[in-house]
Design an enzyme around this catalytic site. Structure first.
Site, PDB file in Angstrom:
ATOM      1  N   ASP A 165     -11.992   6.220  -8.880  1.00 12.73           N
ATOM      2  CA  ASP A 165     -10.993   5.952  -9.912  1.00 12.73           C
ATOM      3  C   ASP A 165     -10.792   7.215 -10.743  1.00 12.73           C
ATOM      4  OD1 ASP A 165      -9.152   4.547 -11.354  1.00 12.73           O
ATOM      5  OD2 ASP A 165     -10.598   3.355 -12.492  1.00 12.73           O
TER       6      ASP A 165
ATOM      7  N   HIS B  81      -0.178   4.414  -0.599  1.00 11.54           N
ATOM      8  CA  HIS B  81      -0.847   5.599  -0.039  1.00 11.54           C
ATOM      9  C   HIS B  81      -2.246   5.235   0.436  1.00 11.54           C
ATOM     10  CE1 HIS B  81      -2.440   9.595   0.522  1.00 11.54           C
ATOM     11  NE2 HIS B  81      -3.353   9.397  -0.413  1.00 11.54           N
TER      12      HIS B  81
ATOM     13  N   VAL C 105       0.858  -1.182   0.000  1.00 10.21           N
ATOM     14  CA  VAL C 105       0.000   0.000   0.000  1.00 10.21           C
ATOM     15  C   VAL C 105       0.896   1.234   0.000  1.00 10.21           C
ATOM     16  CG1 VAL C 105      -1.771   1.304   1.226  1.00 10.21           C
ATOM     17  CG2 VAL C 105      -1.847  -1.197   1.232  1.00 10.21           C
TER      18      VAL C 105
ATOM     19  N   HIS D 297      -7.389  11.932  -3.180  1.00 13.12           N
ATOM     20  CA  HIS D 297      -8.013  10.830  -3.917  1.00 13.12           C
ATOM     21  C   HIS D 297      -9.540  10.922  -3.814  1.00 13.12           C
ATOM     22  CE1 HIS D 297      -5.584   7.867  -5.942  1.00 13.12           C
ATOM     23  NE2 HIS D 297      -6.525   6.957  -5.821  1.00 13.12           N
TER      24      HIS D 297
ATOM     25  N   ARG E  86      -3.539  15.285 -13.443  1.00 16.05           N
ATOM     26  CA  ARG E  86      -2.705  15.733 -14.556  1.00 16.05           C
ATOM     27  C   ARG E  86      -3.465  16.713 -15.453  1.00 16.05           C
ATOM     28  NH1 ARG E  86      -1.142  10.393 -13.544  1.00 16.05           N
ATOM     29  NH2 ARG E  86      -2.508   9.406 -15.073  1.00 16.05           N
TER      30      ARG E  86
ATOM     31  N   ARG F  65      -5.555  10.805 -13.684  1.00 18.02           N
ATOM     32  CA  ARG F  65      -5.886  11.538 -14.911  1.00 18.02           C
ATOM     33  C   ARG F  65      -6.410  12.930 -14.594  1.00 18.02           C
ATOM     34  NH1 ARG F  65      -7.284   6.197 -16.301  1.00 18.02           N
ATOM     35  NH2 ARG F  65      -9.333   6.378 -15.326  1.00 18.02           N
TER      36      ARG F  65
ATOM     37  N   TYR G  76       7.332   8.946 -11.037  1.00 15.59           N
ATOM     38  CA  TYR G  76       6.099   9.656 -10.666  1.00 15.59           C
ATOM     39  C   TYR G  76       5.574   9.146  -9.328  1.00 15.59           C
ATOM     40  CZ  TYR G  76       1.162  11.139 -11.121  1.00 15.59           C
ATOM     41  OH  TYR G  76      -0.092  11.671 -10.920  1.00 15.59           O
ATOM     42  N   TYR G  77       5.453   7.824  -9.212  1.00 14.12           N
ATOM     43  CA  TYR G  77       4.919   7.249  -7.977  1.00 14.12           C
ATOM     44  C   TYR G  77       5.904   7.372  -6.814  1.00 14.12           C
ATOM     45  CZ  TYR G  77       0.915   5.435 -10.523  1.00 14.12           C
ATOM     46  OH  TYR G  77      -0.238   5.337 -11.265  1.00 14.12           O
TER      47      TYR G  77
END
Length: 209
Positions: A72, A28, A26, A68, A79, A76, A109-110
Protein backbone atom coordinates in the site's frame (compact mmCIF):
# COMPACT_ATOMS: atom_id res chain seq x y z
CA UNK A 1 9.62 5.46 7.67
CA UNK A 2 6.94 7.51 5.91
CA UNK A 3 4.36 4.72 6.14
CA UNK A 4 5.21 3.58 9.68
CA UNK A 5 2.05 2.95 11.68
CA UNK A 6 -0.16 3.09 8.59
CA UNK A 7 0.51 -0.33 7.05
CA UNK A 8 2.16 -3.60 8.04
CA UNK A 9 5.88 -3.88 7.23
CA UNK A 10 6.37 -0.33 5.88
CA UNK A 11 9.28 0.11 3.48
CA UNK A 12 9.44 -3.61 2.65
CA UNK A 13 8.87 -4.79 -0.90
CA UNK A 14 5.71 -6.84 -1.30
CA UNK A 15 5.83 -10.63 -1.26
CA UNK A 16 2.57 -11.21 -3.11
CA UNK A 17 0.72 -10.23 -6.27
CA UNK A 18 -1.23 -6.95 -6.24
CA UNK A 19 -3.30 -4.83 -8.58
CA UNK A 20 -5.29 -1.61 -8.78
CA UNK A 21 -9.05 -2.19 -8.64
CA UNK A 22 -11.59 0.53 -9.44
CA UNK A 23 -15.08 -0.64 -8.58
CA UNK A 24 -15.34 -4.18 -9.92
CA UNK A 25 -12.72 -3.67 -12.63
CA UNK A 26 -9.01 -4.47 -12.38
CA UNK A 27 -7.30 -1.39 -13.80
CA UNK A 28 -3.75 -2.65 -13.40
CA UNK A 29 -2.11 -5.95 -12.54
CA UNK A 30 1.36 -5.30 -11.14
CA UNK A 31 4.42 -7.38 -12.14
CA UNK A 32 5.11 -10.56 -10.11
CA UNK A 33 6.60 -9.79 -6.71
CA UNK A 34 9.76 -11.73 -7.59
CA UNK A 35 10.54 -9.07 -10.21
CA UNK A 36 10.16 -6.08 -7.89
CA UNK A 37 13.76 -5.80 -6.55
CA UNK A 38 15.25 -5.90 -10.05
CA UNK A 39 12.71 -3.47 -11.48
CA UNK A 40 13.29 -1.00 -8.66
CA UNK A 41 17.06 -1.28 -9.07
CA UNK A 42 16.66 -0.39 -12.75
CA UNK A 43 14.31 2.47 -11.87
CA UNK A 44 16.77 4.05 -9.44
CA UNK A 45 19.55 3.60 -12.00
CA UNK A 46 17.39 5.64 -14.39
CA UNK A 47 17.61 8.59 -11.98
CA UNK A 48 21.32 8.82 -12.80
CA UNK A 49 20.71 9.31 -16.53
CA UNK A 50 20.92 12.65 -18.35
CA UNK A 51 17.16 12.86 -18.95
CA UNK A 52 15.77 16.30 -18.01
CA UNK A 53 14.17 16.38 -14.57
CA UNK A 54 10.68 17.30 -15.78
CA UNK A 55 10.45 14.14 -17.88
CA UNK A 56 12.46 12.03 -15.45
CA UNK A 57 10.11 12.86 -12.58
CA UNK A 58 7.03 11.88 -14.62
CA UNK A 59 8.59 8.62 -15.80
CA UNK A 60 9.69 7.72 -12.26
CA UNK A 61 6.19 8.49 -10.94
CA UNK A 62 4.56 6.30 -13.58
CA UNK A 63 7.00 3.41 -13.17
CA UNK A 64 6.53 3.48 -9.39
CA UNK A 65 2.79 3.02 -9.95
CA UNK A 66 3.36 0.35 -12.61
CA UNK A 67 5.76 -1.71 -10.48
CA UNK A 68 3.66 -1.18 -7.34
CA UNK A 69 6.56 -2.26 -5.09
CA UNK A 70 4.66 -2.03 -1.80
CA UNK A 71 1.41 -3.49 -0.52
CA UNK A 72 0.00 0.00 0.00
CA UNK A 73 1.04 3.64 -0.27
CA UNK A 74 2.47 3.38 -3.79
CA UNK A 75 0.53 6.40 -5.06
CA UNK A 76 1.74 8.62 -2.23
CA UNK A 77 5.30 7.43 -2.72
CA UNK A 78 5.17 8.06 -6.47
CA UNK A 79 3.93 11.60 -5.99
CA UNK A 80 6.49 12.25 -3.24
CA UNK A 81 9.34 11.04 -5.43
CA UNK A 82 8.18 13.22 -8.31
CA UNK A 83 8.23 16.25 -6.01
CA UNK A 84 11.72 15.40 -4.69
CA UNK A 85 13.14 14.89 -8.19
CA UNK A 86 11.73 18.22 -9.36
CA UNK A 87 12.87 20.04 -6.20
CA UNK A 88 16.44 18.83 -6.76
CA UNK A 89 16.55 21.01 -9.88
CA UNK A 90 13.76 23.54 -9.34
CA UNK A 91 13.24 24.54 -5.64
CA UNK A 92 9.90 26.18 -6.47
CA UNK A 93 8.32 22.71 -6.56
CA UNK A 94 8.47 22.62 -2.77
CA UNK A 95 5.34 24.77 -2.98
CA UNK A 96 3.45 22.73 -5.60
CA UNK A 97 1.00 20.41 -3.75
CA UNK A 98 0.74 17.44 -6.16
CA UNK A 99 -1.46 15.48 -3.75
CA UNK A 100 -4.03 18.27 -3.66
CA UNK A 101 -3.95 18.96 -7.40
CA UNK A 102 -4.35 15.30 -8.38
CA UNK A 103 -7.08 14.67 -5.79
CA UNK A 104 -9.18 17.41 -7.41
CA UNK A 105 -9.73 15.14 -10.42
CA UNK A 106 -8.53 11.63 -9.65
CA UNK A 107 -10.35 10.17 -12.66
CA UNK A 108 -7.93 11.90 -15.04
CA UNK A 109 -4.99 10.61 -12.99
CA UNK A 110 -6.15 7.00 -13.11
CA UNK A 111 -7.18 7.28 -16.76
CA UNK A 112 -3.68 8.48 -17.67
CA UNK A 113 -2.15 5.60 -15.72
CA UNK A 114 -4.48 3.06 -17.34
CA UNK A 115 -3.88 4.42 -20.86
CA UNK A 116 -0.11 4.25 -20.45
CA UNK A 117 -0.46 0.76 -19.00
CA UNK A 118 -2.42 -0.44 -22.04
CA UNK A 119 -0.01 1.22 -24.49
CA UNK A 120 3.01 -0.21 -22.71
CA UNK A 121 4.73 3.17 -22.42
CA UNK A 122 4.47 6.20 -20.15
CA UNK A 123 3.77 8.83 -22.84
CA UNK A 124 0.16 9.61 -21.91
CA UNK A 125 0.97 9.81 -18.21
CA UNK A 126 3.88 12.17 -18.95
CA UNK A 127 1.54 14.42 -20.97
CA UNK A 128 -1.01 14.38 -18.14
CA UNK A 129 1.56 15.29 -15.47
CA UNK A 130 3.14 18.03 -17.60
CA UNK A 131 -0.31 19.62 -17.91
CA UNK A 132 -0.74 19.40 -14.11
CA UNK A 133 2.70 20.97 -13.61
CA UNK A 134 2.00 23.73 -16.13
CA UNK A 135 -1.35 24.60 -14.56
CA UNK A 136 0.06 24.52 -11.03
CA UNK A 137 2.92 26.86 -11.95
CA UNK A 138 0.47 29.22 -13.64
CA UNK A 139 -1.66 29.23 -10.48
CA UNK A 140 1.43 29.94 -8.37
CA UNK A 141 2.43 32.88 -10.58
CA UNK A 142 -1.11 34.26 -10.42
CA UNK A 143 -1.12 33.79 -6.66
CA UNK A 144 2.15 35.69 -6.23
CA UNK A 145 0.75 38.66 -8.17
CA UNK A 146 -2.32 39.07 -5.96
CA UNK A 147 -2.85 40.94 -2.71
CA UNK A 148 -4.14 38.76 0.12
CA UNK A 149 -5.51 39.33 3.58
CA UNK A 150 -3.86 37.80 6.63
CA UNK A 151 -6.50 35.05 6.75
CA UNK A 152 -6.03 34.23 3.05
CA UNK A 153 -2.26 33.97 3.44
CA UNK A 154 -2.61 31.70 6.46
CA UNK A 155 -5.18 29.55 4.67
CA UNK A 156 -2.97 29.13 1.61
CA UNK A 157 0.15 28.44 3.64
CA UNK A 158 -1.68 25.75 5.62
CA UNK A 159 -2.67 24.03 2.36
CA UNK A 160 0.95 23.66 1.19
CA UNK A 161 2.93 23.47 4.43
CA UNK A 162 1.78 20.83 6.91
CA UNK A 163 4.87 20.53 9.10
CA UNK A 164 6.49 22.76 11.70
CA UNK A 165 7.83 26.02 10.28
CA UNK A 166 9.54 29.31 11.11
CA UNK A 167 8.74 32.90 10.21
CA UNK A 168 11.47 32.66 7.56
CA UNK A 169 9.68 29.68 5.97
CA UNK A 170 6.48 31.73 5.90
CA UNK A 171 8.24 34.67 4.25
CA UNK A 172 9.84 32.39 1.66
CA UNK A 173 6.32 31.67 0.41
CA UNK A 174 5.13 35.30 0.58
CA UNK A 175 8.24 37.06 -0.66
CA UNK A 176 6.61 40.49 -0.98
CA UNK A 177 5.63 40.89 2.69
CA UNK A 178 7.78 42.50 5.37
CA UNK A 179 9.07 40.88 8.55
CA UNK A 180 6.55 42.85 10.62
CA UNK A 181 3.67 41.73 8.38
CA UNK A 182 4.76 38.10 8.71
CA UNK A 183 4.91 38.48 12.50
CA UNK A 184 1.41 40.00 12.56
CA UNK A 185 0.08 37.16 10.39
CA UNK A 186 1.52 34.51 12.70
CA UNK A 187 0.26 36.33 15.80
CA UNK A 188 -3.20 36.47 14.20
CA UNK A 189 -3.03 32.74 13.49
CA UNK A 190 -2.35 32.09 17.17
CA UNK A 191 -5.25 34.35 18.19
CA UNK A 192 -7.56 32.50 15.78
CA UNK A 193 -6.51 29.19 17.31
CA UNK A 194 -5.15 27.74 14.07
CA UNK A 195 -1.48 28.07 15.07
CA UNK A 196 0.53 27.16 18.13
CA UNK A 197 3.93 28.64 18.88
CA UNK A 198 6.96 26.92 20.38
CA UNK A 199 10.04 28.79 21.60
CA UNK A 200 10.76 32.51 21.71
CA UNK A 201 12.53 35.15 19.61
CA UNK A 202 14.70 33.69 16.82
CA UNK A 203 14.00 30.15 18.05
CA UNK A 204 10.24 30.47 17.55
CA UNK A 205 8.58 27.71 15.54
CA UNK A 206 4.94 27.32 14.54
CA UNK A 207 2.64 24.44 13.76
CA UNK A 208 -0.97 24.38 12.56
CA UNK A 209 -3.40 23.09 15.19
Amino acid sequence: TLMSGLIDKPGVYRKQGVGIVKGSKVEHLAPPHQNVPGLMKDLFAYLKTDEIELIKSCVFHYEMEFIHPFIDGNGRMGRLWQTLILMSKYPVFEYIPFETLISQDQNKYYTALATSDKEGKSTQFIVYMLVVIDESLADLLTFNNRTFTTEQRLDYFQSVHKKEFTRKDYMNTFKDISTSTASRDLKKGIELGILTKQGEMNKSRYVFS
